[in-house]
Design an enzyme around this catalytic site. Structure first.
Site, PDB file in Angstrom:
ATOM      1  N   HIS A 462      -9.597  14.232  -0.999  1.00 25.80           N
ATOM      2  CA  HIS A 462      -8.476  13.421  -1.481  1.00 25.80           C
ATOM      3  C   HIS A 462      -9.200  12.326  -2.579  1.00 25.80           C
ATOM      4  CE1 HIS A 462      -5.214  10.453  -0.955  1.00 25.80           C
ATOM      5  NE2 HIS A 462      -4.199  11.476  -1.365  1.00 25.80           N
ATOM      6  N   ARG A 591       3.187  -0.492   1.630  1.00 25.59           N
ATOM      7  CA  ARG A 591       4.654   0.135   1.626  1.00 25.59           C
ATOM      8  C   ARG A 591       5.241   0.734   2.489  1.00 25.59           C
ATOM      9  NH1 ARG A 591       3.511   4.728  -1.832  1.00 25.59           N
ATOM     10  NH2 ARG A 591       4.088   5.870  -0.195  1.00 25.59           N
TER      11      ARG A 591
END
EC number: 2.7.4.1
Length: 712
Positions: A462, A591
């Site tokens: 990633h 978030r």
């Protein structure tokens, strides 16, 4: 029913978990469940669809995002919970839920979420009508409009429809996950003469996904009115043409969600690409986890579906069109309605590269930090293209997790390989729902002569990094780009992300070592500047948190600011709790998922958590440690989730240039000052809007002047 592959010896070595990392003592401390926290995040997205201050077509897009988010949640997270229940797993997770308890609570909240979603949809229809935009029913059309729709059906829709009868000789056909279908009950026009009434005949029709979900009805001359009709509405009113000799007596839409998780045997796979392709084919037959049906579906048709899918409880009866994800294309494709959207943002080309013929020279003389979407992703594309063309460039190495269709970066890599440069690309085949795209890119890159690696067994790659090796005079110089987001020029216009260009020798040496560990056999590297998961990142972050705690105990200034997408890894949460108990001021800008419970007396009373949901998806990962006045700042590809810190190759880079460090801190402080789109996390796990009555409204994503000056 509810209503409304390469193996290495370095990165594959997992770090030892100390006793202190196993959780705080006695389990008395409170955590927020990951899945329930995710549902709160999706509700914040829904609030944007509900907010009258948000431009109307943007509200339509947000409602589409709510639907696509919920689809993925059901097919992955809820599917996993159901698997645990079926396996008889009854152990509580660290937030105190057994799988069954969690399933019940998640489904209750899902029912309420879907009900609220369709209330908002109906309100949006009313608001759109005021702007002369209508999603209409067939029966409301004029005679000429019906002729137009009928002609569209005959010319375009009818040829691709396939009615599929279900009876003794024709078994139930494969129903694809998240596909839209219609269940039809029929009777013969001329029934047999018998005393017994014939059972209705049953068939299904797939609403073709290859066609647009809606049809724009040609308007009258000089009319402002835009009218659309949904594809399933067209089919419903022409469905009798599909069954000659039979009359439809009931038509009901349905949609099945299947388990979409891949089960890979990476260790035993001779070819990881082929193994993933096999698993993708199996995804079509995933176990059903949710059935959505139109309100008022005939009980007999529903019984047929339940029997086939072996599903009893997870049925959502929908008062409206199934699958609201079509609203995204509707909003984006509507012309002449720019006044109903946010003003278009065109990212500025980074000033460091203005009037620049040689990007290598600029980066050689200074580190450059890019802030997307306020700064254009074109700079990174230009850098890749220049590297591909430059005869002094010997090698390009890059990680790819999610890339766009027709990616210019892919073309630059192909061009470099064809020019004889050594090009190595780490393509992550296991990027969920992008597996097929990435397989395509992998094969395309290999054909061009690139060396393609599929990452490490058991770990997703990633990390976001590009390394360019260039011959300069009597030496080789490494140019590195590290980022917080994917190398995708389309999402770079929609997500906030940071990217750092540098020729710092230690970062360059670490970058080379990282690619060596991923592509070959390499012993553990002693990282000089970069930090890499799953081996080094988590221990380093814990060290920094503990240093702040020690500074606080000594009466020195101590402050941590973390901005990322999700926080769910219990050991990291426990470290933050301990730091709060020591007196460290901690600001978290999370978030999405946050399992940390703030404001608990004696535990987390010094921790403040906010979430910003606004026009752009907040995607930057930035970590700030005050460090007794000698502040340390990192950017990273990693959230603080178990999967990121333990099961993925992730990257964290320091921001070393003092002016760029100051810029990152400025962005963090701007986010913390938001009192328009920020919501504060409460102890209950709910969120409330940040309201500061005596302060001027500040919306961090719209502070244009502050953002423009963020580098100054």
């Amino acid at each position: 029913m509810h209503k409304e592959t390469s193996t290495g010896t370095g990165l594959n070595q997992q770090p030892q978990v100390s006793t202190a990392e196993k959780g705080l003592e006695s389990g008395t401390y409170k955590y927020i469940n990951r899945d329930l926290s995710w549902m709160e995040f999706n509700r914040r997205v829904m609030e944007e669809a509900e907010d009258n201050t948000t431009p109307l077509l943007e509200r339509v897009k947000f409602l589409s995002i709510v639907s696509s988010n919920l689809d993925e949640f059901m097919s992955v997270r809820v599917a996993g919970i159901i698997d645990q229940i079926k396996a008889g797993y009854t152990k509580k997770d660290f937030t105190g839920y057994t799988p069954f308890q969690l399933y019940k609570r998640v489904m209750r909240r899902s029912v309420k979420m879907v009900s609220d979603q369709y209330k908002i949809y109906r309100d949006l229809l009313r608001q759109l009508a005021k702007e002369h935009i209508h999603i209409t029913q067939y029966t409301d059309l004029s005679i000429n409009q019906k002729k137009s729709v009928d002609q569209y059906f005959e010319d375009i829709v009818f040829p691709v429809l396939t009615p599929m009868a279900v009876d003794q000789s024709r078994p139930f056909p494969l129903v694809h996950s998240l596909g839209l279908y219609m269940a039809v009950l029929l009777k013969k026009d001329r029934p047999r003469k018998t005393d017994e009434q014939e059972e209705p005949f049953f068939a299904i029709i797939q609403v073709p996904s290859i066609l647009p979900r809606y049809y724009e009805i040609p308007g009258r001359a000089n009319s402002k009115k835009k009218e659309y009709i949904l594809l399933e509405e067209i089919i419903r009113h022409r469905i009798h043409t599909m069954f000659e000799g039979y009359t439809p007596i009931s038509i009901g839409g349905f949609r099945m969600t299947r388990n979409a998780d891949l089960t890979l045997n990476e260790e035993g796979a001779e070819d990881l690409l082929e193994e993933i392709e096999k698993e993708l084919r199996k995804r079509r037959w995933g176990v059903p986890v949710r059935l959505e049906i139109e309100k008022g579906m005939d009980p007999l048709a529903l019984e047929m579906l339940q029997e086939e899918f072996e599903i009893e409880e997870d049925i959502f009866e929908i008062d409206g069109p199934l699958d609201l994800t079509f609203l995204m294309k509707l909003s984006l494709g509507m012309t002449g309605k720019d006044h109903l959207r946010y003003e278009k943002l065109v990212g500025e080309y980074p000033r460091e590269f203005h009037d620049c013929e040689d990007m290598f020279e600029v980066i050689r003389n200074q580190d450059v930090l890019l802030y997307h979407p306020y700064e254009s992703f074109d700079a990174l594309i230009d850098f890749a293209e220049q590297a591909a063309e430059d005869p002094q460039v010997l090698a390009i190495k890059m990680t790819l997790y999610r890339v766009s269709g027709n990616s210019p970066l892919i073309k630059a890599l192909e061009q470099a390989a064809e020019a004889g440069k050594q090009v190595t690309v780490v393509v992550e085949l296991k990027a969920r729902f992008d597996e097929e795209n990435n397989i395509q890119w992998a094969r395309q890159l290999e054909k061009a002569g690139c060396h393609v690696v599929y990452g490490l067994v058991g770990l997703k790659t990633h990390a976001k990094i590009m390394l360019v090796v260039r011959r300069e005079e009597d030496q080789l110089r490494r140019y590195v780009h590290v980022g917080t987001g994917n190398y995708n020029e389309k999402t770079a216009k929609l997500y906030t992300d940071l990217g750092l260009f540098t020729t710092n020798s230690e970062i360059g040496e670490d970058a080379s070592a990282l690619f060596n560990e991923i592509t070959g056999y390499s012993s553990l590297h002693e990282w000089k500047a970069l930090s890499v998961a799953p081996t080094d990142m988590k221990p380093l972050l814990i060290d920094y948190i503990r240093k702040e705690a020690q500074h606080a105990r000594e009466g020195k200034p101590a402050h941590i600011i973390v901005k990322m997408n999700s926080l769910s890894h219990q050991p990291m949460i426990d470290e933050l709790y301990r730091a709060s108990q020591a007196g460290v001021k901690i600001d978290l800008i999370i978030r999405g998922i946050c399992c940390l419970c703030p404001g608990v007396k004696g535990l987390s009373e010094h921790i403040n958590v906010i979430s910003i949901v606004d026009r752009f998806l907040e995607h930057t990962r930035m970590f700030y440690f005050e460090n007794n006045g000698d502040s340390t700042v990192f950017i990273s590809s990693a959230d603080w989730m178990t999967r990121n810190l333990v099961r993925r190759v992730e990257l964290m880079s320091p921001v070393l240039d003092p002016s760029l460090k100051k810029s990152v801190i400025g962005i963090l402080n701007l986010c913390l000052s938001d009192n328009v789109k920020a919501r504060r996390l409460l102890m209950s796990g709910k969120y409330e809007r940040v309201v500061e009555a005596n302060k001027k409204p500040l919306r961090s994503q719209f502070e244009a002047e502050k953002i423009k000056k963020w580098k100054l």
